[in-house]
Design a protein around this motif. Structure first.
Motif, mmCIF file in Angstrom:
data_model
loop_
_atom_site.group_PDB
_atom_site.id
_atom_site.type_symbol
_atom_site.label_atom_id
_atom_site.label_comp_id
_atom_site.label_asym_id
_atom_site.label_seq_id
_atom_site.Cartn_x
_atom_site.Cartn_y
_atom_site.Cartn_z
ATOM 1 N N THR A 30 44.309 27.174 -48.031
ATOM 2 C CA THR A 30 43.586 25.922 -48.225
ATOM 3 C C THR A 30 42.155 26.129 -47.772
ATOM 4 O OG1 THR A 30 45.600 24.699 -47.745
ATOM 5 C CG2 THR A 30 43.546 23.475 -47.650
ATOM 6 N N VAL A 31 41.189 25.759 -48.614
ATOM 7 C CA VAL A 31 39.778 25.878 -48.235
ATOM 8 C C VAL A 31 39.123 24.503 -48.305
ATOM 9 C CG1 VAL A 31 39.589 28.280 -48.962
ATOM 10 C CG2 VAL A 31 38.991 26.461 -50.569
ATOM 11 N N LYS A 32 37.935 24.396 -47.745
ATOM 12 C CA LYS A 32 37.205 23.130 -47.727
ATOM 13 C C LYS A 32 36.826 22.707 -49.152
ATOM 14 C CE LYS A 32 36.768 23.309 -43.113
ATOM 15 N NZ LYS A 32 37.694 24.305 -42.746
ATOM 16 N N ASP A 49 34.786 29.287 -49.350
ATOM 17 C CA ASP A 49 34.080 28.007 -49.384
ATOM 18 C C ASP A 49 32.720 28.216 -48.717
ATOM 19 O OD1 ASP A 49 34.257 27.591 -46.548
ATOM 20 O OD2 ASP A 49 36.166 26.556 -46.780
ATOM 21 N N SER A 53 32.167 27.415 -41.800
ATOM 22 C CA SER A 53 33.168 27.358 -40.742
ATOM 23 C C SER A 53 33.668 28.785 -40.503
ATOM 24 C CB SER A 53 34.329 26.468 -41.201
ATOM 25 O OG SER A 53 35.347 26.449 -40.246
ATOM 26 N N THR A 56 40.112 28.605 -41.686
ATOM 27 C CA THR A 56 40.768 27.639 -42.557
ATOM 28 C C THR A 56 42.264 27.732 -42.291
ATOM 29 O OG1 THR A 56 40.832 26.765 -44.818
ATOM 30 C CG2 THR A 56 41.020 29.164 -44.572
ATOM 31 N N THR A 57 43.072 27.067 -43.091
ATOM 32 C CA THR A 57 44.524 27.125 -42.891
ATOM 33 C C THR A 57 45.197 27.802 -44.076
ATOM 34 O OG1 THR A 57 44.835 24.939 -43.862
ATOM 35 C CG2 THR A 57 44.571 25.053 -41.460
ATOM 36 N N THR A 89 46.325 29.726 -38.799
ATOM 37 C CA THR A 89 44.874 29.619 -38.886
ATOM 38 C C THR A 89 44.381 30.957 -39.425
ATOM 39 O OG1 THR A 89 44.746 28.080 -37.047
ATOM 40 C CG2 THR A 89 42.742 29.326 -37.573
ATOM 41 N N TYR A 119 39.990 35.118 -46.369
ATOM 42 C CA TYR A 119 39.118 33.958 -46.546
ATOM 43 C C TYR A 119 37.679 34.345 -46.218
ATOM 44 C CZ TYR A 119 36.919 29.631 -44.752
ATOM 45 O OH TYR A 119 36.071 28.585 -44.474
ATOM 46 N N THR A 121 33.620 32.534 -45.946
ATOM 47 C CA THR A 121 33.015 31.229 -45.731
ATOM 48 C C THR A 121 31.569 31.123 -46.208
ATOM 49 O OG1 THR A 121 32.666 29.514 -44.092
ATOM 50 C CG2 THR A 121 32.326 31.767 -43.352
#
Length: 123
Positions: A30-32, A49, A53, A56-57, A89, A119, A121
């Motif tokens: 899941t990303v922003k 994203d 940050s 993410t989760t 996380t 991930y 950012t």
């Protein structure tokens, strides 16, 4: 000779059909808002994203177990106990790789494929 070839082919085909029924370890990331995720629901998930940050989760989860499960032993970066999914996380710019050993109620077990998440950012 024909019987030996036929028997060998039957053994190979039964092994192939067995492996297609094996439980699979998959991932979801899941990303922003405004970010992108590629290949959720497979064994390799990646996302980006521009939230700047540092985390993410995500989760690893087991799909397609053919028998009742007694317990799950998570291996690798999946630091969870029990359950058929492992919520985590996910820190930016790091690969997270896991497998799971499934202990079935009938006393048998199975080790899943490896799955990976990462991930970025936008930094």
């Amino acid at each position: 000779m024909k019987k030996q070839i036929f028997a060998a082919a039957a053994v190979m085909l039964s092994a192939l059909s067995f492996s297609s029924q094996a439980a699979q370890l998959k991932c979801n990331l899941t990303v922003k808002s405004g970010g992108n995720v590629w290949q959720n629901g497979t064994s390799y998930c990646s996302g980006i994203d521009f939230s700047f940050s540092n985390s993410t989760t995500g989760k690893f989860y087991i799909e397609g177990a053919s028998k009742p499960i007694s317990r799950i032993l998570w291996n690798g970066d999946a630091n969870c106990t029990g359950g058929t999914s492992c919520n985590m996380t996910i820190r930016a710019y790091r690969d997270y790789t896991a497998t799971a050993t499934i202990l079935y109620q009938d006393g048998t077990y199975e080790t899943t494929n490896s799955a990976t998440m990462n991930y970025e950012t936008g930094h």
